[in-house]
Design an enzyme around this catalytic site. Structure first.
Site, PDB file in Angstrom:
ATOM      1  N   CYS A   1       9.482   6.123  -8.480  1.00 60.02           N
ATOM      2  CA  CYS A   1       8.463   7.165  -8.267  1.00 60.02           C
ATOM      3  C   CYS A   1       7.047   6.726  -8.654  1.00 60.02           C
ATOM      4  CB  CYS A   1       8.805   8.427  -9.072  1.00 60.02           C
ATOM      5  SG  CYS A   1      10.564   8.830  -9.133  1.00 60.02           S
TER       6      CYS A   1
ATOM      7  N   CYS B   1       4.099   5.546  -6.212  1.00 65.46           N
ATOM      8  CA  CYS B   1       3.310   6.503  -5.420  1.00 65.46           C
ATOM      9  C   CYS B   1       2.596   7.546  -6.285  1.00 65.46           C
ATOM     10  CB  CYS B   1       4.207   7.231  -4.413  1.00 65.46           C
ATOM     11  SG  CYS B   1       4.755   6.136  -3.091  1.00 65.46           S
ATOM     12  N   HIS B   2       3.249   7.959  -7.399  1.00 68.68           N
ATOM     13  CA  HIS B   2       2.694   9.090  -8.163  1.00 68.68           C
ATOM     14  C   HIS B   2       1.903   8.677  -9.401  1.00 68.68           C
ATOM     15  CE1 HIS B   2       4.937  12.021  -5.740  1.00 68.68           C
ATOM     16  NE2 HIS B   2       5.920  11.133  -5.751  1.00 68.68           N
TER      17      HIS B   2
ATOM     18  N   MET C   1       7.038  12.448   1.602  1.00 69.31           N
ATOM     19  CA  MET C   1       7.945  12.044   0.514  1.00 69.31           C
ATOM     20  C   MET C   1       9.318  11.760   1.130  1.00 69.31           C
ATOM     21  SD  MET C   1       8.898  12.475  -2.949  1.00 69.31           S
ATOM     22  CE  MET C   1      10.493  12.749  -3.716  1.00 69.31           C
TER      23      MET C   1
ATOM     24  N   HIS D   1      -5.164   0.922  -0.633  1.00 64.59           N
ATOM     25  CA  HIS D   1      -3.804   0.383  -0.736  1.00 64.59           C
ATOM     26  C   HIS D   1      -3.766  -1.043  -0.197  1.00 64.59           C
ATOM     27  CE1 HIS D   1       0.446   0.986  -1.519  1.00 64.59           C
ATOM     28  NE2 HIS D   1       0.703   0.428  -0.353  1.00 64.59           N
TER      29      HIS D   1
ATOM     30  N   HIS E   1      -1.043   2.459   7.056  1.00 63.83           N
ATOM     31  CA  HIS E   1      -0.346   1.461   6.212  1.00 63.83           C
ATOM     32  C   HIS E   1      -0.273   0.160   7.002  1.00 63.83           C
ATOM     33  CE1 HIS E   1       2.645  -0.653   3.873  1.00 63.83           C
ATOM     34  NE2 HIS E   1       2.506   0.244   2.905  1.00 63.83           N
TER      35      HIS E   1
END
Ligand code: DHE
Length: 551
Positions: A43, A46-47, A97, A333, A375
């Site tokens: 997790c 991403c978070h 998600m 990113h 992406h």
């Protein structure tokens, strides 16, 4: 070696946690440790470790934010509650998600749902003392060969991430045989090459950086260092006169980058990336996303995720480090060069934008609005029949491949504009790829919830983009045993000469995976690389193409 982020998370603030006695649900010490590990592995990417959100949503127990008109919104995991969180983790959301019900057990899902309702722990720092203590010079430069000692065509080696094995496999692109499996950090993220093509740098998610010398009779790790507790990126100095001199690794935690000697990994300088976002707010966890090395200046482009600041770091005098800070958009990113290698295009993914940096002028050239969550991996460069040179990116959040014009001199009307959106076979794309000698553009969709889509790639004919792409089911070609679980077709990568495309079939840890090799011209199957030790192959980095940034 060293401290894992999950353990570190708990050790620093366990006492503070107990003293603060959180109001929400809690876990036993053992269950919390296990949940922290799952959170780190699945997790945090991403978070965020502090759970402030980036590509993924904010996961703090409670938060409130004010918009520009002063309107306050409140939310948090405590408000969502146990059963809603369990459902989100198990089945995913429309917001991008992914579902975890095929990866995590019911108990793991329950405990992670509880864990994220507890106050986030703050992991420790990782400074020069820790880094130096973790540094191992396994074979010093004067004990290494002075010429290549093996007979391998090193330019066509693929360094392949074996994600869940904590290894990379070096695969000979000519013979398709595994030359060596090298023990590396946890869930290796990327491999990058030194300017000379002799050294491979491999960074694990746990921050362990391994330096592999391809000249040795059996290529092996000659140095390693733990650059942080959670990391994703590494690159080397590629400007003339600095070849193989420096390496730079960025970490997610602590938020910083470190400059090292290129051939030993001795740490020389650590620079923190904490600071203000482009909105002028302080962020405690601005993580280092992609790093690329310029060939037109002694410079690295270092992209800071949460702040949206792009750093041009001049490494010609690292004692007096000069950095140009370019304001772009939040949630930077991955990205790649345009064909001239003057402009760097990077996805600000959760802002749904691509930022373009002019590295010659040291300025932002443009911020391009795109469909949801671009992406690109490194993107793909080719000459569009109508719009001239373009750079392509796929999207996690939409089923299009976006083409952006990259030639401000001869095609000024198209430069830094979306000139076309090609229809993809589904959302959930991660990587696109082409090669200067190829007439094809390959695009995957491994994050798509539909098995058939995630197991397939789309191939576009660059000479006629009005034709729908050919959809090839890579899993069916591989001839692996049928299973209910998805075998994700991920990251097309070209061979040195550009005549083959290699695609990973990423299955579960205990299931057989493979790498499928297709002939680029005929798009027909050429070989399947299978081996019981080829566990969860994901990224593949061809030495020649990675060394020279060919994509
Ligand atoms: Fe990646 C590149 C971060 C998940 C495979 N990934 C990158 C880069 C970053 C990044 C910052 C750019 C590095 C550079 O160029 O210097 N990746 C993250 C995440 O934060 C994220 C979303 C979640 C996480 O916890 O790590 C994530 N990435 C994945 C995967 O699950 C993938 C598909 C499989 C795997 O091996 O983990 C994956 N990422 C890759 C690959 C690249 C990459 C193969 C390099 C592409 C290239 O062609 O250079």
């Amino acid at each position: 070696m060293g401290l894992s982020l999950a353990v570190a998370l708990l050790s620093t603030s366990a006492m503070a946690q107990e003293a603060a006695a959180p109001a929400g649900p809690t876990l036993t010490k053992e269950a919390k440790e296990a949940a922290a590990k799952v959170y780190f592995q699945r997790c945090a990417g991403c978070h965020g470790v502090l759970r402030k959100g980036a590509t993924g949503k904010n996961l703090e127990p409670s938060w409130s934010k004010k918009d520009k008109d002063g309107k306050v919104t409140e939310g948090g995991t405590l408000k969502l509650g146990q059963s809603r969180l369990e459902k989100i983790i198990a089945y995913g959301t429309d917001g991008g998600m992914v579902n975890f019900d095929d990866i995590l057990s019911k108990d793991e899902i329950r405990d992670v749902a509880t864990y994220i309702q507890m106050t986030p722990d703050v992991p420790p720092e990782w400074g020069m003392k820790d880094m130096t203590a973790s540094w191992k010079l396994v074979v010093p430069p004067d004990k290494r060969p002075t010429k290549q000692m093996n007979k391998i065509n090193l330019q066509n080696i693929f360094s392949v991430t074996l994600r869940d094995a904590g290894e990379v496999a070096l695969i000979d692109g000519d013979t398709k045989q595994i030359v060596e499996r090298v023990k590396t950090g946890y869930a290796v993220h990327i491999s990058r090459l030194s300017a000379s093509g002799r050294y491979v740098y491999v960074i694990g998610r746990d921050g362990l950086l391994s330096l592999i010398d391809l000249w040795m009779e059996k290529p092996q790790v000659v140095a390693e260092i733990k650059t942080g507790l959670d990391a994703r990126s590494v690159d080397t100095s590629k400007f003339k006169g600095f070849e193989d001199k420096y390496a730079v690794a960025g970490s997610y935690w602590p938020p910083q980058y470190v400059i090292m000697e290129g051939d030993t990994l001795k740490p020389l300088k650590i620079v923190s990336t904490r600071g203000m976002t482009v909105d002028g707010e302080y962020h405690p966890e601005p993580r280092v996303a992609s790093i690329v090395s310029s060939i037109i200046k002694p410079e690295w482009v270092i992209n800071i995720k949460e702040t949206g600041q792009i750093l041009l770091v001049d490494y010609s005098d690292i004692k007096n480090l000069k950095t140009t800070t370019i304001e772009s958009a939040k949630f930077l990113h991955d990205g790649g060069w345009d064909v001239t290698k003057r402009y760097f295009l990077v996805a600000a993914n959760a802002s749904h934008k691509v930022a373009v940096v002019d590295t010659k002028e040291g300025k932002l050239a443009a911020l391009v609005d795109t469909k949801k969550i671009p992406h690109p991996g490194r993107g793909a460069n080719f000459t569009h029949p109508k719009y001239g040179p373009v750079w392509a990116t796929g999207h996690l959040g939409d089923s299009v491949i976006t083409l952006i014009g990259t030639d401000p001199e001869k095609h000024p009307d198209q430069a830094w504009k979306v000139v076309e959106e090609l229809k993809h076979h589904g959302a959930g794309n991660l990587f696109v790829k082409t090669h200067p000698k190829s007439g094809n553009l390959w695009a995957d969709a491994p994050q798509n919830p539909e098995k058939d889509i995630a197991e397939s790639v789309a191939v576009y004919d660059l000479k006629d983009l009005t034709k729908p792409p050919e959809i090839i089911n890579i899993a069916k070609l591989a001839g692996l045993p049928e299973s209910k679980a998805t075998k994700r077709a991920v990251q097309p990568e070209y061979s040195e000469s550009g005549d083959e495309v290699w695609i990973s079939l990423w299955a579960g840890k205990t299931e057989p995976s493979a790498i499928v090799v297709l002939d680029d011209k005929t798009r027909k199957l050429k070989a399947v690389v299978k081996d019981p030790k080829l566990i969860t192959p994901t990224g593949k980095f061809n030495v020649h193409n990675t060394q020279h940034d060919i994509y």
